[in-house]
Design an enzyme around this catalytic site. Structure first.
Site: not given
Ligand code: 3NM
Ligand code: MG
Length: 510
Positions: A41, A110, A139
């Site tokens: 990503r 997603s 994010k």
């Molecule tokens: N998508 P971490 S949250 C790439 O909610 C991504 O769809 C998300 O990162 C969504 O594991 C996210 O560092 C980031 O919290 C997740």
């Protein structure tokens, strides 16, 4: 092609997360630690560099026989022959991507709502990413934080589909087991978790991944203690109450109270009188030592301050990791926006073996935004007995714990069984601290009797309610003032009788 989604790595090339390291090196290290699928990503770099990096990553993932999926960019996936793609709701739609990609390509979508999840399942996607589990700095423009409760609703909606499922957002070593455990709907569980920063930003991605593999393989400590519910019949449960009380007195549990200052002294005396060992400490860091005893943690947010929530979260984490019980009394949960936020933060931040509250508090824990409490007293009731029983059962089922909804009649449920307790006395409602004491007493019983949490809490409530009845019946008790010392005396009397094997106080009382 069935994908092993159990430990799903999502890469991030931003400096804050990659910290100047080479992405391929980090990913290879994570693969050595046991990552089962990798999603590349990259939201910023130019297409030429994306293709180049994806190709290098593919060399690495192939070595470990792990599929590489490309976020958003179907063209990049095609260019390098990746195993598949991961598509957000604003990316190319499933049908278009399916047309372009090879027959056996993996396509993940997603989702953050029931509608999106159902559509992905109907379209024939291989898996869905469900998010956002917890708010995350990685994010920030996510649609909504849905937590374990929201994830459970989505899983339940697609229970008849074989589609794979992973949760994403803010998942780390300290919450991964709870995420898997509490998200589970009766017919569908998560197949895995998707992680960015907890692996990519880790000093040692391999060790981080290994730790995740180990955690994912086992249920959380707090779930290991409770075996499946046994006999439902009230009489069978009641017949066990005296011996559970005896057991609690023998165990002499430590009860760590993070409790409001109004009732602190009274509740400490109640704990002493039933034969437990109370410590009153609002200081979260102390929990790392205190959780090592046979004991329980009580969170009572009656006098919330700016420091409370971070301290509670530290303590809850320590007890959850240890597997020792945590009781939550969300005092005045719906009274102010500060308290409503605290409920959300705490319920997202840890696991409670028991949530105990009056109607307004339990409704807030359930999430009804329509509730507005005045002060911390229970206020006018809007639910009838059946509705209260249903609310207690539904909340316990969703959280996979035990819920006690207090009132003139108390409703206690573990998500399957619901018990109404009619004992007690009106004086209990006329002095402060009596409600809070139930949380502490329940903690003591949960610490002493781990195999059936409903029976443990029931035993505690009955000891408490019957002591109140005995106290109110004393000829020298003329009102709430004289009731308080008599109540402490009667708790002590039951505790003494129980320790001596004398159950006569209980016969015919519940
Ligand atoms: N998508 P971490 S949250 C790439 O909610 C991504 O769809 C998300 O990162 C969504 O594991 C996210 O560092 C980031 O919290 C997740
Ligand atoms: Mg996208």
């Amino acid at each position: 092609m069935p994908v092993d989604l159990s430990l799903y790595l999502v890469t991030d090339s931003t400096p804050a997360i990659l910290k100047g390291r080479d992405l391929c090196t980090v990913v290879e290290s994570a693969l050595q630690g046991g990552v089962t699928v990798v999603q590349y990503r990259d939201k910023t770099n130019d297409t030429g560099l994306l293709v180049e990096t994806a190709r290098k990553l593919h060399q690495v993932t192939k070595k470990y026989n792990v599929p590489l999926l490309i976020n958003d960019r179907v063209d990049v996936a095609l260019a390098i022959g990746a195993e598949g793609v991961h598509l957000g709701q604003d990316d190319m739609n499933f049908t278009e991507a399916k047309k372009l990609l090879p027959e056996n390509a993996i396509i993940g979508i997603s989702t953050s709502s029931v509608e999106e999840a159902k559509k992905a399942a109907a379209d024939g996607a291989d898996y869905i990413g469900i998010g956002t589990m917890f708010a995350t700095p990685t994010k920030t423009n996510t649609k909504s934080v849905i937590g374990t409760a929201g994830t459970q609703v989505i899983l339940d909606a697609i229970k008849d589909s074989a589609i794979g499922t992973v949760s994403i957002g803010g998942i780390n070593h300290s919450n991964v087991q709870r995420v898997l455990y509490q998200s589970q709907s009766p017919k569908k569980a998560l197949d895995g978790v998707a992680i960015v920063s907890a692996i990519v930003a880790a000093d040692d991605p391999k060790a981080s991944a290994e730790q995740f593999v180990e955690l994912i393989r086992n249920p959380p400590r707090f779930a290991q203690a409770s075996s499946p519910p046994r006999a439902n019949e009230a009489e069978v449960l009641l017949s066990e109450v005296p011996q559970i009380i005896r057991k609690m007195v023998e165990v002499h549990p430590l009860v760590h109270n993070m409790i409001n200052f109004v009732v602190s002294n009274f509740v400490a005396n109640v704990a002493l009188s039933i034969g437990a060992s109370p410590i009153m400490s609002p200081y979260g860091d102390e929990a790392t030592d205190l959780c090592k005893f046979d004991g329980a943690l009580l969170i009572n947010m009656g006098t919330l301050t700016t420091e409370s929530v971070p301290n509670y979260l530290k303590a809850i984490k320590a007890y959850n990791e240890r597997g020792n019980p945590v009781v939550y009394d969300p005092v005045g949960a719906a009274a102010t926006h500060i308290r409503r936020n605290a409920v959300n933060q705490l319920m997202a931040g840890g696991y409670f073996d028991l949530i105990k509250g009056n109607e307004g508090e339990i409704r807030q824990a359930w999430g009804s935004s329509a509730v507005q409490q005045r002060g911390v007293d229970s206020g006018p009731s809007t639910l009838d007995g059946n509705q209260k029983a249903t609310l207690a059962r539904d909340l316990a089922r969703r959280e996979r714990n035990v819920v006690l909804l207090t009132g003139a009649t108390d409703y206690l449920s573990d998500g399957e069984r619901v018990i109404a307790v009619e004992n007690g006395h009106p004086y209990l409602g006329q002095v402060t601290g009596t409600g809070c004491a139930i949380g502490t007493i329940s903690g003591c019983f949960l610490a002493a009797h781990r195999s059936d949490r409903l029976l443990a809490v029931l035993s505690g409530i009955l000891m408490y309610e019957i002591a109140a009845e005995n106290a109110a019946a004393k000829e020298y008790v003329r009102g709430p003032g004289s009731f308080v010392p008599a109540f402490v005396d009667e708790l002590y009397a039951i505790r003494t009788a129980a320790a001596n094997g004398d159950d006569s106080w209980f016969a015919g009382r519940a």
